[in-house]
Design a protein around this motif. Structure first.
Motif, PDB file in Angstrom:
ATOM      1  N   VAL A  70       0.919  -1.162   0.000  1.00  0.00           N
ATOM      2  CA  VAL A  70       0.000   0.000   0.000  1.00  0.00           C
ATOM      3  C   VAL A  70       0.940   1.188   0.000  1.00  0.00           C
ATOM      4  O   VAL A  70       1.506   1.539   1.025  1.00  0.00           O
ATOM      5  CB  VAL A  70      -0.902   0.062   1.255  1.00  0.00           C
ATOM      6  N   ASN A 133       3.114   0.895  15.482  1.00  0.00           N
ATOM      7  CA  ASN A 133       2.659  -0.352  16.103  1.00  0.00           C
ATOM      8  C   ASN A 133       3.597  -0.778  17.230  1.00  0.00           C
ATOM      9  O   ASN A 133       3.158  -1.366  18.219  1.00  0.00           O
ATOM     10  CB  ASN A 133       2.520  -1.457  15.044  1.00  0.00           C
ATOM     11  N   HIS A 170      -1.677  -6.993  11.128  1.00  0.00           N
ATOM     12  CA  HIS A 170      -0.684  -6.770  10.079  1.00  0.00           C
ATOM     13  C   HIS A 170       0.653  -7.343  10.534  1.00  0.00           C
ATOM     14  O   HIS A 170       0.956  -7.388  11.735  1.00  0.00           O
ATOM     15  CB  HIS A 170      -0.547  -5.265   9.817  1.00  0.00           C
ATOM     16  N   ALA A 223      -7.923  -0.637   7.857  1.00  0.00           N
ATOM     17  CA  ALA A 223      -8.475  -1.834   7.295  1.00  0.00           C
ATOM     18  C   ALA A 223      -7.349  -2.867   7.127  1.00  0.00           C
ATOM     19  O   ALA A 223      -6.186  -2.503   7.229  1.00  0.00           O
ATOM     20  CB  ALA A 223      -9.027  -1.464   5.919  1.00  0.00           C
ATOM     21  N   VAL A 225      -4.871  -5.507   5.062  1.00  0.00           N
ATOM     22  CA  VAL A 225      -4.086  -5.184   3.884  1.00  0.00           C
ATOM     23  C   VAL A 225      -4.538  -5.937   2.611  1.00  0.00           C
ATOM     24  O   VAL A 225      -4.340  -5.465   1.496  1.00  0.00           O
ATOM     25  CB  VAL A 225      -2.586  -5.400   4.223  1.00  0.00           C
ATOM     26  N   ASP A 250      -5.044  -0.642  14.323  1.00  0.00           N
ATOM     27  CA  ASP A 250      -4.121  -0.329  13.230  1.00  0.00           C
ATOM     28  C   ASP A 250      -4.975   0.208  12.077  1.00  0.00           C
ATOM     29  O   ASP A 250      -5.655  -0.544  11.384  1.00  0.00           O
ATOM     30  CB  ASP A 250      -3.360  -1.592  12.807  1.00  0.00           C
ATOM     31  N   ALA A 252      -3.704   2.159   9.617  1.00  0.00           N
ATOM     32  CA  ALA A 252      -2.611   2.740   8.818  1.00  0.00           C
ATOM     33  C   ALA A 252      -3.124   3.521   7.603  1.00  0.00           C
ATOM     34  O   ALA A 252      -2.802   4.696   7.429  1.00  0.00           O
ATOM     35  CB  ALA A 252      -1.648   1.647   8.386  1.00  0.00           C
ATOM     36  N   PHE A 253      -3.938   2.865   6.782  1.00  0.00           N
ATOM     37  CA  PHE A 253      -4.475   3.583   5.614  1.00  0.00           C
ATOM     38  C   PHE A 253      -5.989   3.696   5.666  1.00  0.00           C
ATOM     39  O   PHE A 253      -6.572   4.596   5.070  1.00  0.00           O
ATOM     40  CB  PHE A 253      -4.004   2.934   4.297  1.00  0.00           C
ATOM     41  N   HIS A 281       2.822   8.104   4.766  1.00  0.00           N
ATOM     42  CA  HIS A 281       3.457   7.864   3.460  1.00  0.00           C
ATOM     43  C   HIS A 281       2.632   6.890   2.621  1.00  0.00           C
ATOM     44  O   HIS A 281       3.054   6.469   1.562  1.00  0.00           O
ATOM     45  CB  HIS A 281       4.927   7.425   3.601  1.00  0.00           C
TER      46      HIS A 281
HETATM   47  C1  LIG Z   1      -2.503  -1.984   8.000  1.00  0.00           C
HETATM   48  C2  LIG Z   1      -1.014  -1.747   7.944  1.00  0.00           C
HETATM   49  N1  LIG Z   1      -0.326  -1.629   9.088  1.00  0.00           N
HETATM   50  C3  LIG Z   1       1.004  -1.415   9.103  1.00  0.00           C
HETATM   51  C4  LIG Z   1       1.723  -1.327   7.927  1.00  0.00           C
HETATM   52  C5  LIG Z   1       3.211  -1.096   7.978  1.00  0.00           C
HETATM   53  O1  LIG Z   1       3.490   0.121   7.424  1.00  0.00           O
HETATM   54  P1  LIG Z   1       4.980   0.670   7.164  1.00  0.00           P
HETATM   55  O2  LIG Z   1       5.570  -0.258   6.167  1.00  0.00           O
HETATM   56  O3  LIG Z   1       4.735   2.007   6.635  1.00  0.00           O
HETATM   57  O4  LIG Z   1       5.704   0.672   8.453  1.00  0.00           O
HETATM   58  C6  LIG Z   1       1.045  -1.454   6.712  1.00  0.00           C
HETATM   59  C7  LIG Z   1       1.771  -1.403   5.424  1.00  0.00           C
HETATM   60  O5  LIG Z   1       1.308  -1.839   4.404  1.00  0.00           O
HETATM   61  C8  LIG Z   1      -0.356  -1.653   6.721  1.00  0.00           C
HETATM   62  O6  LIG Z   1      -1.050  -1.753   5.570  1.00  0.00           O
END
Ligand SMILES: Cc1ncc(COP(=O)(O)O)c(C=O)c1O
Length: 451
Positions: A70, A133, A170, A223, A225, A250, A252-253, A281
């Protein structure tokens, strides 16, 4: 320095101008082995090596058709700000010697508004979702210890009685559990709701009820991945309250769905989490490395991260960032986020989020009608998963073929025991014409395989 600046302008402009035409990924890149040069080889020689040997082997990962993992790109405002971050070279460690810490606080405040989070959340900008995390794991560890009168950061785990519940954490969350001393294997997996990656609430309640652990931690997702499944956060939060369990989400996105649709949609209940992971990012499209960690218990983060040293003494009420994060010295990584929000506002950010979601639907509609492909699941956000209908075991070969062609970069996933190809769209530039280019390329890869 003047010469570097003009070279920089030239090189950066060239790179950005060709981004759309570059291969989305550069497979099999190779660096020439060279011994260390004891004497200076000079700026001109370094530049030549960079231009001849490095730049041609870079991927177009900042471009519109890098759909692996992602991955966001770098929006123009953030890119500009990020260049300046290196120029300014501030250490956002302790406040009091520049405005940089205040900018980070303002950025956090804007992010709370962007994601409809109450003021009870505080936190910091991190290097990415993985480090967020890790902070989540050590904060939950402190919560678990405090319940048993153990100050884990000072005295160690002391046979702490803890049970951790999750359905689809994740990989970085699993890594974080290992780093925090819980152990990567120390997870009670709760069955998922059928055809999703979401926690089954009834089964979670049953396990929480039966758990003999003194301290309990629930790891939820918004959500996931692969299928972008959102946990039912409202119900999970109620259970966590009932059983006095820590809730980490989590997001993240997935949190950008909240930016788009508001607090009562797929992330409803996020506001009750004890801690939240966010990645900038990814869908905010700022350059690496930028994530965020928010918690309603900043005191527990400080208990985990603060150490005393004469030169680090803080005389103000507000915790310094070094006392609530992993690093002591910290890059001014809030600035590209601040600049992005300042420049585009919610409307501008939502524009590329909804465009990514629309483009994902277009791709999924094409896959669903294709005689040789099967759509793995109906996309609800920005990920489209698919596999070869008649020979699913050859889907990995199709993925290799697609990535070799270089028009689009995709990555693998697993869904219901099957290897699938995942297209995750989170770049600010991706538009309908990119879907057309990708479709033509995937079609060519299928034909190449059949030839
Ligand atoms: C839900 C989720 N958590 C954590 C991460 C880890 O992110 P990063 O690689 O930016 O540390 C990702 C990366 O794809 C993710 O999709």
């Amino acid at each position: 320095m003047q010469e570097y600046l003009s070279q920089f302008n030239h090189l950066a402009s060239l790179f950005l101008a060709q981004l759309d035409k570059m291969p989305s990924a550069k497979l099999n890149s190779q660096i020439k082995h060279k011994s260390l040069s004891e004497v200076p080889s000079g700026a001109t020689s370094a530049l030549l090596t960079l231009q001849k040997e490095i730049i041609p082997q870079l991927s177009g990962s900042a471009g519109p058709r890098y759909w692996g993992f992602v991955t966001g790109g770098a929006n123009p405002a953030a890119l500009f700000a990020d260049w300046l971050v290196s120029t300014f070279d501030q250490n956002v460690s302790k406040g009091g010697d520049s405005i940089a810490s205040e900018v980070e606080h303002q950025t956090l405040s804007w992010l709370r508004e962007l994601f409809y989070l109450p003021d009870t959340f505080d936190g910091l900008i991190t290097t990415g979702a993985t480090s967020s995390n890790i902070l989540a794991a050590i904060t939950a560890r402190q919560f678990a210890g405090n319940k048993q009168n153990v100050h884990v950061a000072k005295d160690g785990m002391n046979n702490l009685s803890v049970e951790i519940f999750a359905s689809c954490p994740h990989a970085s969350m699993v890594k974080a559990l290992g780093l925090a001393g819980f152990g990567q294997h120390n997870i009670t997996f709760i069955e998922k709701v059928e055809n999703t990656e979401s926690i089954n609430i009834e089964l979670l309640e049953q396990d929480l009820l039966e758990s003999r652990a003194v301290s309990k931690i629930v790891l939820a997702s918004a959500a996931t991945v692969t299928t972008t499944s959102f946990d039912n956060l409202e119900s999970i939060a109620k259970l966590c309250q009932k059983y006095n369990a820590w809730l980490h989400v989590d997001a993240a996105f997935g949190i950008f769905e909240r930016c788009l649709n508001g607090p009562d949609s797929l992330t409803k209940g996020l506001e009750f989490a004890d801690s939240i992971t966010v990645d900038f990012h990814k869908w905010l499209n700022v350059p690496y490395d930028a994530g965020g960690f928010f918690t309603q218990h900043l005191n527990l983060v400080a208990q985990s991260c603060e150490v005393v040293a004469p030169y680090l003494i803080n005389n103000s009420d507000k915790k310094d960032f070094l006392a609530i994060g992993i690093e002591n010295s910290r890059r001014f990584r809030a600035l590209p986020i601040w600049y992005t929000i300042h420049t585009y506002g919610r409307e501008g950010i939502n524009q590329w989020i909804s465009q990514n979601i629309e483009c994902t639907k277009l791709l999924a509609n094409w896959v669903a009608k294709h005689p040789k492909l099967t759509l793995a699941f109906e996309p609800n956000l920005n990920v489209c998963g698919f596999y070869l209908s008649e020979q699913p075991q050859k889907t990995n070969l199709l993925l290799d073929e697609i990535n070799q062609l270089g028009e689009v970069f995709l990555s693998p996933g697993e869904w219901q025991g099957k290897f699938i190809i995942r297209a995750a769209l989170s770049n600010w530039q991706t538009k309908e014409s990119d879907i057309e280019i990708a479709i033509t390329s995937i079609e060519r890869a299928i034909n190449n395989m059949c030839a």
